[in-house]
Design an enzyme around this catalytic site. Structure first.
Site, PDB file in Angstrom:
ATOM      1  NE  ARG A 243     -19.534 -17.574 -17.135  1.00 41.67           N
ATOM      2  CZ  ARG A 243     -19.339 -16.406 -15.835  1.00 41.67           C
ATOM      3  NH1 ARG A 243     -19.908 -16.582 -14.886  1.00 41.67           N
ATOM      4  NH2 ARG A 243     -19.082 -15.191 -16.696  1.00 41.67           N
ATOM      5  CD  GLU A 272     -25.958 -19.669 -15.996  1.00 41.77           C
ATOM      6  OE1 GLU A 272     -26.368 -18.484 -16.386  1.00 41.77           O
ATOM      7  OE2 GLU A 272     -25.261 -20.059 -14.645  1.00 41.77           O
ATOM      8  CG  HIS A 291     -25.778 -16.040 -13.321  1.00 41.84           C
ATOM      9  ND1 HIS A 291     -24.812 -16.266 -14.570  1.00 41.84           N
ATOM     10  CD2 HIS A 291     -24.578 -15.075 -13.079  1.00 41.84           C
ATOM     11  CE1 HIS A 291     -23.587 -16.321 -14.928  1.00 41.84           C
ATOM     12  NE2 HIS A 291     -23.653 -14.812 -13.898  1.00 41.84           N
TER      13      HIS A 291
HETATM   14  C1  OXD Z   1     -19.392 -12.154 -15.026  1.00 42.40           C
HETATM   15  C2  OXD Z   1     -20.573 -12.810 -14.512  1.00 42.40           C
HETATM   16  O1  OXD Z   1     -18.875 -13.509 -15.332  1.00 42.40           O
HETATM   17  O2  OXD Z   1     -21.651 -11.894 -14.568  1.00 42.40           O
HETATM   18  O3  OXD Z   1     -18.908 -11.063 -14.796  1.00 42.40           O
HETATM   19  O4  OXD Z   1     -21.296 -13.693 -14.537  1.00 42.40           O
END
Ligand code: OXD
Length: 331
Positions: A243, A272, A291
């Site tokens: 993250r 994001e 992402h």
């Molecule tokens: C998850 C993601 O946490 O795709 O699954 O970021």
């Protein structure tokens, strides 16, 4: 006595592309390995809020990711547990919306294959100065940067869940020495040396590359800040597919601009989507992907549904669920 039936609601987030959609065809395909369980399910589906409200009214199990959370206890009085189509659960915190007694399970494991490939790509790219060379190409400059190979270099993987396992395997596949940080301290097949989070600062000076693959929790927010970046060897590389907020982003940007870091490969950012005016876009020696690094578009939902079906099978058999989230730990 008739066979036990279970009401399951499958809530697709509104507006998502086909590869994140759950439908009958994908459930039935995933159910080929679970024919008995599939027969016992009474499924309903939604991809917008009204359908969600209707579907959860008598559902015992909810499968979804970013569903409407308000007044869930009232709207879904029979709900017993929620199966999440993803790994990181930080978007659900604080958990004050979670009805008492309702358990959360995630889809840990769904990202392993892609995270292996993403980290392989990122390590090879960073070690070959690809971000800098792309900059030269865009400037139409024929400038050389020669590089060595990865065997013998050291990768430090922070977080050794399913994503971190893919990352550690990638580093091992490339012949690297792998250091890992793991809360439990449990040995890992692809990790040569393990550190507890409290010892992170001892590991950082040895890391040619740091890979962040840990969930975002109170403990891991900003785990890579200015002080930690300063401990890395000059020219080290950073990869993040956890993250954005695991990294203190201004400190990372500053380390890139000063040339302290050799480069960074980020699949996640804060916030994001990253707004067009963010200065991060222009940081040197950076490759930023939106992402997309850890989701396999053909296999993602089928894999999530197999994880869900295995848990429903367990539930019906009175066995403990897999992948339960510990609300206090945040993963
Ligand atoms: C998850 C993601 O946490 O795709 O699954 O970021």
């Amino acid at each position: 006595m008739g066979e036990r039936r279970v009401r399951v609601h499958l809530a697709t987030d509104p507006g998502v592309p086909w590869y994140y959609r759950m439908d009958r065809e994908k459930l039935e395909a995933a159910g080929r390995d679970f024919p008995d369980t599939l027969r016992q399910i009474e499924a309903s589906w939604s991809d917008e809020d009204e359908g969600f409200r209707r579907g959860v009214r008598d559902a015992e199990i909810l499968i979804g990711w970013k569903f409407p959370k308000e007044r869930l206890a009232e709207r879904a009085p029979a709900l017993r547990w929620i199966q999440l189509n993803g790994a990181g659960v930080d978007h659900l915190y604080p958990l004050d919306w979670l009805p008492p007694g309702v358990a959360l399970a995630n889809a840990s494991g769904v990202h392993t294959g892609k995270s292996f490939e993403y980290v392989l790509m990122a390590l090879v790219a960073l070690n070959n100065s690809l971000p800098r060379l792309i900059g030269y190409q865009q400037a139409r400059e024929w400038r050389k940067i020669q590089s060595g190979t990865l065997p013998g270099r050291t990768a430090l993987v922070i977080g050794l869940g399913a994503v971190g396992s893919g990352a550690a395997r990638a580093a091992k596949t490339l012949g690297m020495r792998v250091l890992g940080v793991r809360r439990s301290g449990r040995p890992h097949e692809h990790v040569d040396e393990l550190f507890r989070p409290a010892d992170l600062r001892r590991a950082l000076p040895r890391a040619d590359y740091v890979v962040l693959a840990t969930p975002l929790t109170g403990e891991t927010t900003g785990i890579l800040g200015a002080d930690e970046l300063a401990l890395l060897p000059d020219g080290a590389g950073v990869v993040n597919l956890g993250r954005g907020r695991l990294i203190h982003q201004p400190a990372l940007e500053d380390a890139l601009r000063r040339g302290k870091l050799g480069g960074a490969f980020l699949d996640v950012a804060t916030p994001e989507p990253l707004p067009p005016e963010s200065r991060l876009w222009d940081a040197p020696d950076l490759i930023l992907t939106p992402h997309v690094g850890a989701d396999d578009i053909e296999r993602y939902i089928p894999h999530c549904l197999r994880i869900a079906l295995e848990n429903i099978r367990r539930d019906l058999a009175g066995e403990p669920l897999r992948n339960l989230v510990d609300p206090a730990l945040g993963y």
